[in-house]
Every structure is written in structure tokens, then in C-alpha cells.
Write a protein that holds these residues in place. Structure first.
Motif, short mmCIF file in Angstrom:
data_model
loop_
_atom_site.label_atom_id
_atom_site.label_comp_id
_atom_site.label_asym_id
_atom_site.label_seq_id
_atom_site.Cartn_x
_atom_site.Cartn_y
_atom_site.Cartn_z
N UNK A 186 0.83 -1.21 0.00
CA UNK A 186 0.00 0.00 0.00
C UNK A 186 0.87 1.26 0.00
N UNK A 187 1.97 1.21 0.74
CA UNK A 187 2.90 2.36 0.76
C UNK A 187 3.43 2.64 -0.64
N UNK A 188 3.88 1.60 -1.34
CA UNK A 188 4.42 1.79 -2.68
C UNK A 188 3.31 2.18 -3.67
N UNK A 189 2.14 1.56 -3.53
CA UNK A 189 1.03 1.85 -4.44
C UNK A 189 0.59 3.31 -4.34
N UNK A 190 0.68 3.88 -3.14
CA UNK A 190 0.27 5.28 -2.96
C UNK A 190 1.24 6.25 -3.62
N UNK A 191 2.40 5.74 -4.04
CA UNK A 191 3.43 6.61 -4.61
C UNK A 191 3.74 6.30 -6.07
N UNK A 192 2.95 5.43 -6.69
CA UNK A 192 3.11 5.15 -8.11
C UNK A 192 1.77 4.70 -8.66
N UNK A 193 1.73 4.31 -9.93
CA UNK A 193 0.46 3.90 -10.54
C UNK A 193 0.17 2.43 -10.24
N UNK A 194 -1.11 2.09 -10.30
CA UNK A 194 -1.49 0.69 -10.08
C UNK A 194 -0.94 -0.20 -11.17
N UNK A 195 -0.87 0.31 -12.40
CA UNK A 195 -0.36 -0.48 -13.51
C UNK A 195 1.10 -0.84 -13.34
#
Length: 299
Positions: free
Chosen positions: A239-248
Motif C-alpha cells: 500500500x505504501x508503494x502503491x500510494x506513490x506510483x500507478x497501479x499499472x
């Protein structure tokens, strides 16, 4: 000024990469852990035990950090993520791994990044960058090669169907989670979604009570490991990484899980990877590298 911004950005990028790397390794190990613990625990009780342990760890962290829990604005996203990814996904994956080996389950489940990239492009406005689509396609070919290599015959049996359901619920959960991460911390969102998953699995509590009494120490240890590392820690770092880049782009990075799951299955469960599986792993890595390149979104 540009140099200063670059200097400040590099540590942040390294943290995101470290979070992704930890998540990938932890999730790969989860397939082996499920395979081991699933010999003594049924799918529902194993899901409840895993999520219960994770909820205790996450709840303690939320209390210590005094995190704000999601509000009404995040309710729908948390519910969809918790029901689909934390609840249904865990149950059907546990059931699927009772019928197919850990490596094959990982290959099937990780068609999910393709679904995530497409759903994110459509519903999150991320578009469809050409490198992302091409890289996902290449990685998917690698996944298929590994699936063929580690299975005795790739038939669309019940185990395969259950793993396909797991892939769909995984993709839905990620796409539902992404928008709410900008409003609350990754720890808060993960804890709330995990609690929703616990509620989904509560009907299995009586069965879990019966099975725990007869379970070996090894099966219980694997279940606790599932709750702490691949769930509490890895879902938070995801979740930390997803909040800082795109889901794709996050989805494309998760293609590293299947080849790692095959290697861990070989090291821990004694499953020897075939040459075709090694070739598939190389193709997966090539696809990930391509997908991580920036490109112009297409519609």
C-alpha cells in the motif's frame, strides 16, 4: 534547485523500491506457506487465522502511531478491497492450493496484474502506456511458460478455476484500494481492509477452533507467519508503494512473484524447476523491465 529536488527524490524512490522488493518476496513465500499449512487447515479457517494474526499486528501499530482510521469518504473503497482481496481472495486461493501446487497457483493468480493494468487504465484514468501493455504481455507469456513447466497437465480443473477467481478478486481489491490511499496512511487502510476480511471469515470460527486443537506446531507456525509477514507487513509495504506510483506499474512489478514462488517451492517443498520454468522466469523479468519504462498513454 533541480539538483536539490533530485537529491531529495532519490531516497524516496529507494524506499518505494525496497517496499516493492519486500512485498514481492513475502508474497512469493506465502504460496509455499499456504501449501504447507493447508495440509492441516481448511481454506476458511486458515484465512481467519491468517487475517486474525495480521489484524492484531496492524491494530497494535495503528494504536502506537495513533493513526486516523478511514472515514466515510474511504468506506466504499475499504469495503470492496477488504471483501474481495482480504476475504474472498484468501479463501479461494487456499482452496485452490489444495488442488494445485504452489508454483502453478502463483502462475495462475498472477494473471491479475494484466487485469489490474486494464482496470486501472479504465477506472483510475491511468491510461494504457505502450511499454506497460507490451511488458505485461511479455511477462504473461513467461507466466504461461512457468505454468506449463511446473504442472503435470494444464487442465481447467477446479483448482485452476479457484485460482482464476483469486486473480479477479485480487485485481478488484487493488483498483478499489488505490484511490483511498491518497486520503489515509497505508497502515490505516491496510488495517481497516484486514478487519473487513476478518468479518468475512468469522463464520469459519467454530471450524477453526476444532482444527487448531489437532494441528501440528508446524502448521500453526506457518499460519502465524502468513499473518505477520505476507499479510501485516507485506500488504502495508504494498500500500505504501502503491500510494506513490500507478497501479499499472505496481502490477507489472508483482510479476516477479511467480518465478520466486517456483524457486521457493523448489528450496522448501522439494519441487525441482524444469528448464522451461527457468526460461519463463527470464521472460517474466524481461517483461517487468519493459513495463517499468515510461511511455505515452494510449486510449
Amino acid at each position: 534547485m533541480p539538483a536539490d529536488r533530485s537529491t531529495r527524490a532519490n531516497p524516496a524512490r529507494r524506499l518505494v523500491r525496497a517496499a516493492v522488493g519486500f512485498t514481492v518476496v513475502a508474497w512469493a513465500s506465502a504460496f509455499v506457506a499456504i501449501r504447507s499449512a493447508g495440509e492441516e487447515f481448511s481454506p476458511g479457517p486458515l484465512s481467519l487465522l491468517r487475517l486474525g494474526v495480521a489484524a492484531l499486528c496492524l491494530g497494535a501499530a495503528v494504536a502506537i502511531r495513533r493513526e486516523h482510521l478511514p472515514g466515510r469518504g474511504e468506506l466504499v473503497g475499504v469495503l470492496v478491497c477488504g471483501i474481495s482481496w482480504f476475504g474472498i481472495y484468501n479463501i479461494v486461493l487456499n482452496a485452490g492450493e489444495r488442488r494445485v501446487d504452489a508454483g502453478t497457483a502463483a502462475m495462475i493468480v498472477y494473471i491479475a496484474p494484466i487485469l489490474i493494468a486494464l482496470l486501472a487504465g479504465r477506472f483510475l484514468g491511468e491510461g494504457f502506456p505502450r511499454p506497460l501493455l507490451f511488458g505485461c504481455g511479455v511477462s504473461f507469456v513467461g507466466v504461461v511458460l512457468i505454468a506449463v513447466a511446473v504442472s503435470d497437465g494444464f487442465r481447467l480443473g477446479r483448482g485452476v478455476l479457484l485460482c482464476l477467481v483469486a486473480a479477479v478478486t485480487y485485481a478488484i481489491g487493488v483498483v478499489a484500494q488505490k484511490p483511498v490511499l491518497g486520503r489515509r496512511s497505508s497502515l490505516s487502510i491496510t488495517f481497516a481492509a484486514c478487519m473487513v476480511g476478518v468479518v468475512v471469515c468469522i463464520p469459519f470460527a467454530p471450524q477453526l477452533a476444532d482444527e487448531v486443537g489437532g494441528a501440528s506446531a508446524g502448521a500453526i507456525a506457518w499460519s502465524i507467519y502468513l499473518g505477520i509477514v505476507p499479510t501485516a507487513f507485506a500488504f502495508t509495504t504494498w500500500a505504501y508503494a502503491l500510494s506513490r506510483t500507478t497501479a499499472g506499474r505496481m502490477a507489472s512489478a508483482s510479476y516477479l512473484v511467480p518465478p520466486l514462488a517456483v524457486l521457493l517451492g523448489w528450496a522448501i517443498l522439494g519441487e525441482t524447476p524444469a528448464p522451461l520454468a527457468l526460461l519463463g522466469g527470464a521472460v517474466v523479468l524481461a517483461g517487468v523491465l519493459v513495463a517499468q519504462r515510461r511511455g505515452t498513454p494510449t486510449r
